[in-house]
Design a protein around this motif. Structure first.
Motif, PDB file in Angstrom:
ATOM      1  N   UNK A  52       0.837  -1.210   0.000  1.00 49.36           N
ATOM      2  CA  UNK A  52       0.000   0.000   0.000  1.00 49.36           C
ATOM      3  C   UNK A  52       0.863   1.248   0.000  1.00 49.36           C
ATOM      4  N   UNK A  53       0.340   2.305  -0.577  1.00 50.64           N
ATOM      5  CA  UNK A  53       1.073   3.569  -0.626  1.00 50.64           C
ATOM      6  C   UNK A  53       0.175   4.723  -0.183  1.00 50.64           C
ATOM      7  N   UNK A  54       0.825   5.731   0.374  1.00 56.18           N
ATOM      8  CA  UNK A  54       0.176   7.005   0.657  1.00 56.18           C
ATOM      9  C   UNK A  54       0.721   8.022  -0.329  1.00 56.18           C
ATOM     10  N   UNK A  55      -0.177   8.695  -1.025  1.00 52.69           N
ATOM     11  CA  UNK A  55       0.190   9.643  -2.079  1.00 52.69           C
ATOM     12  C   UNK A  55      -0.236  11.043  -1.650  1.00 52.69           C
ATOM     13  N   UNK A  56       0.661  12.014  -1.806  1.00 56.13           N
ATOM     14  CA  UNK A  56       0.328  13.388  -1.457  1.00 56.13           C
ATOM     15  C   UNK A  56       0.826  14.315  -2.558  1.00 56.13           C
ATOM     16  N   UNK A  57       0.014  15.279  -2.907  1.00 55.02           N
ATOM     17  CA  UNK A  57       0.409  16.266  -3.907  1.00 55.02           C
ATOM     18  C   UNK A  57       1.374  17.265  -3.282  1.00 55.02           C
ATOM     19  N   UNK A  58       2.372  17.661  -4.056  1.00 51.10           N
ATOM     20  CA  UNK A  58       3.450  18.487  -3.529  1.00 51.10           C
ATOM     21  C   UNK A  58       3.067  19.899  -3.170  1.00 51.10           C
ATOM     22  N   UNK A  59       1.853  20.329  -3.536  1.00 49.72           N
ATOM     23  CA  UNK A  59       1.425  21.691  -3.184  1.00 49.72           C
ATOM     24  C   UNK A  59       0.363  21.697  -2.100  1.00 49.72           C
ATOM     25  N   UNK A  60       0.199  20.576  -1.394  1.00 50.74           N
ATOM     26  CA  UNK A  60      -0.817  20.488  -0.345  1.00 50.74           C
ATOM     27  C   UNK A  60      -0.204  20.731   1.024  1.00 50.74           C
ATOM     28  N   UNK A  61      -0.798  21.673   1.755  1.00 45.79           N
ATOM     29  CA  UNK A  61      -0.304  22.075   3.070  1.00 45.79           C
ATOM     30  C   UNK A  61      -1.315  21.641   4.127  1.00 45.79           C
ATOM     31  N   UNK A  62      -0.906  20.744   5.006  1.00 51.40           N
ATOM     32  CA  UNK A  62      -1.761  20.260   6.086  1.00 51.40           C
ATOM     33  C   UNK A  62      -1.268  20.811   7.422  1.00 51.40           C
ATOM     34  N   UNK A  63      -2.193  20.969   8.331  1.00 57.46           N
ATOM     35  CA  UNK A  63      -1.849  21.310   9.703  1.00 57.46           C
ATOM     36  C   UNK A  63      -0.778  20.339  10.187  1.00 57.46           C
ATOM     37  N   UNK A  64       0.341  20.813  10.733  1.00 57.43           N
ATOM     38  CA  UNK A  64       1.417  19.911  11.168  1.00 57.43           C
ATOM     39  C   UNK A  64       0.994  18.940  12.263  1.00 57.43           C
ATOM     40  N   UNK A  65      -0.118  19.199  12.912  1.00 55.34           N
ATOM     41  CA  UNK A  65      -0.614  18.274  13.943  1.00 55.34           C
ATOM     42  C   UNK A  65      -1.367  17.098  13.339  1.00 55.34           C
ATOM     43  N   UNK A  66      -1.671  17.176  12.045  1.00 55.22           N
ATOM     44  CA  UNK A  66      -2.407  16.105  11.364  1.00 55.22           C
ATOM     45  C   UNK A  66      -1.527  14.875  11.212  1.00 55.22           C
ATOM     46  N   UNK A  67      -2.065  13.717  11.546  1.00 57.08           N
ATOM     47  CA  UNK A  67      -1.369  12.454  11.387  1.00 57.08           C
ATOM     48  C   UNK A  67      -2.169  11.554  10.446  1.00 57.08           C
TER      49      UNK A  67
ATOM     50  N   UNK B 258      -6.201  22.931   9.628  1.00 55.99           N
ATOM     51  CA  UNK B 258      -5.942  23.666   8.397  1.00 55.99           C
ATOM     52  C   UNK B 258      -5.563  22.733   7.257  1.00 55.99           C
ATOM     53  N   UNK B 259      -6.059  23.056   6.070  1.00 50.21           N
ATOM     54  CA  UNK B 259      -5.601  22.439   4.828  1.00 50.21           C
ATOM     55  C   UNK B 259      -5.792  23.433   3.699  1.00 50.21           C
ATOM     56  N   UNK B 260      -4.823  23.482   2.814  1.00 46.69           N
ATOM     57  CA  UNK B 260      -4.950  24.295   1.610  1.00 46.69           C
ATOM     58  C   UNK B 260      -4.007  23.751   0.557  1.00 46.69           C
ATOM     59  N   UNK B 261      -4.401  23.870  -0.696  1.00 46.42           N
ATOM     60  CA  UNK B 261      -3.407  23.695  -1.734  1.00 46.42           C
ATOM     61  C   UNK B 261      -2.676  25.029  -1.862  1.00 46.42           C
ATOM     62  N   UNK B 262      -1.609  25.061  -2.631  1.00 43.55           N
ATOM     63  CA  UNK B 262      -0.870  26.305  -2.812  1.00 43.55           C
ATOM     64  C   UNK B 262      -0.551  26.503  -4.287  1.00 43.55           C
ATOM     65  N   UNK B 263      -1.485  26.089  -5.134  1.00 49.75           N
ATOM     66  CA  UNK B 263      -1.251  26.098  -6.567  1.00 49.75           C
ATOM     67  C   UNK B 263      -1.765  27.317  -7.299  1.00 49.75           C
TER      68      UNK B 263
ATOM     69  N   UNK C  48      -4.508  30.827  -3.024  1.00 49.47           N
ATOM     70  CA  UNK C  48      -4.267  29.726  -2.083  1.00 49.47           C
ATOM     71  C   UNK C  48      -2.830  29.735  -1.566  1.00 49.47           C
ATOM     72  N   UNK C  49      -1.888  30.155  -2.386  1.00 58.19           N
ATOM     73  CA  UNK C  49      -0.502  30.301  -1.931  1.00 58.19           C
ATOM     74  C   UNK C  49      -0.421  31.357  -0.838  1.00 58.19           C
ATOM     75  N   UNK C  50      -1.113  32.470  -1.050  1.00 58.38           N
ATOM     76  CA  UNK C  50      -1.136  33.541  -0.042  1.00 58.38           C
ATOM     77  C   UNK C  50      -1.777  33.058   1.249  1.00 58.38           C
ATOM     78  N   UNK C  51      -2.870  32.303   1.124  1.00 55.62           N
ATOM     79  CA  UNK C  51      -3.553  31.753   2.299  1.00 55.62           C
ATOM     80  C   UNK C  51      -2.616  30.840   3.084  1.00 55.62           C
ATOM     81  N   UNK C  52      -1.881  29.994   2.378  1.00 55.49           N
ATOM     82  CA  UNK C  52      -0.961  29.071   3.040  1.00 55.49           C
ATOM     83  C   UNK C  52       0.161  29.821   3.746  1.00 55.49           C
ATOM     84  N   UNK C  53       0.687  30.854   3.103  1.00 60.07           N
ATOM     85  CA  UNK C  53       1.766  31.642   3.709  1.00 60.07           C
ATOM     86  C   UNK C  53       1.268  32.345   4.971  1.00 60.07           C
ATOM     87  N   UNK C  54       0.092  32.972   4.895  1.00 64.23           N
ATOM     88  CA  UNK C  54      -0.457  33.688   6.044  1.00 64.23           C
ATOM     89  C   UNK C  54      -0.688  32.740   7.217  1.00 64.23           C
ATOM     90  N   UNK C  55      -1.253  31.568   6.941  1.00 66.84           N
ATOM     91  CA  UNK C  55      -1.532  30.613   8.021  1.00 66.84           C
ATOM     92  C   UNK C  55      -0.225  30.129   8.645  1.00 66.84           C
TER      93      UNK C  55
END
Length: 244
Positions: A106-121, A223-228, A232-239
């Motif tokens: 099994x694999x976990x796949x994540x898009x490189x522009x996705x920003x998740x709350x660092x507390x998310x597991x 929190x979750x946002x893409x940064x594409x 959304x990039x601005x939102x991710x930076x501000x958060x």
């Protein structure tokens, strides 16, 4: 937390055309978000969940930049592998390059522009497929799940299908760029037909699992946002600045 044997894949290809001219001379995943490059955020989502064997897939133009910046993974107490997507043909096409790396696990796949709350597991995963959804203000920008039955954030949600960027979203939920698949995903990709825009779509992969009754969905908190895009990039930076 995920099983130790789980492998991770970061998809960091694409042209980044929505972020021009910033991406004229670099890959969008190498743009800064506050004090780190974008690629480090999805990378840390995997690392913080116990995933240490990670494949990074990027376009040929900037593949060397990822290797130069991230190295072998030793600095992160992990093992990194790299592959090149020769041309931008969709998320599913890029994921197909991970077949040998997955080695029937099994694999976990994540898009490189996705920003998740660092507390998310990332939770443990047994098989089939799992998507992660988040309530957003503008779901029309994303894949949108059609719910069969509402549920809580702690239990699986029943999805009848996923609509890709619908004109009118049936729910306020968006499918995030985080997916978990069993090895069957590669057989599904091999049988996909290109979409109207000529790409192999990850939404079609997920809908194939739904049709087989093998997909579950989990709503996430925090929190979750893409940064594409610039908004959304601005939102991710501000958060990120606010929560650093």
């Amino acid at each position: 937390m995920v099983a130790i044997s789980m492998k991770g894949v970061i998809l960091a290809g694409g042209k980044g055309s929505r972020l021009l001219p910033l991406t004229k001379i670099t890959n969008k995943h190498l743009l800064p978000i506050f004090n780190r490059l974008m690629i480090e955020y999805p990378l840390n989502t995997l690392l913080n969940s116990g995933i240490r064997e990670i494949l990074i897939i990027s376009g040929r133009e900037h593949a060397g930049d990822f290797i130069e910046y991230l190295g072998s993974g030793k600095e992160f107490k992990a093992k990194f592998t790299y592959k090149v997507q020769e041309e931008a043909g969709g998320i599913a096409q890029a994921l197909a390059l991970a077949e040998d790396f997955a080695n029937q696990k099994p694999i976990t796949v994540i898009l490189g522009d996705n920003i998740f709350d660092p507390r998310f597991k990332i939770p443990s995963f047994e098989g089939g497929a799992r998507i992660f959804i988040k309530k957003v203000k503008n779901p029309e920008r994303f894949g949108v799940p059609v719910m069969l039955k509402s549920g809580s954030t702690s239990s699986p949600l029943q999805i009848s299908k996923i609509l890709e960027k619908p004109h009118k979203a049936p729910t306020q939920y968006a499918v995030t760029g985080l997916y978990q698949y069993n090895y069957q995903v590669f057989d599904i990709i091999k049988n996909l037909k290109p979409s109207a825009r000529g790409e192999l779509e990850i939404t079609d992969v997920n809908n194939s699992y739904i049709q087989k009754g093998l997909l579950t969905a989990k709503a996430i908190n925090g929190f979750w946002s893409d940064a594409g895009t610039f908004p959304s990039l601005t939102q991710a930076i501000k958060w990120t600045i606010k929560n650093s």
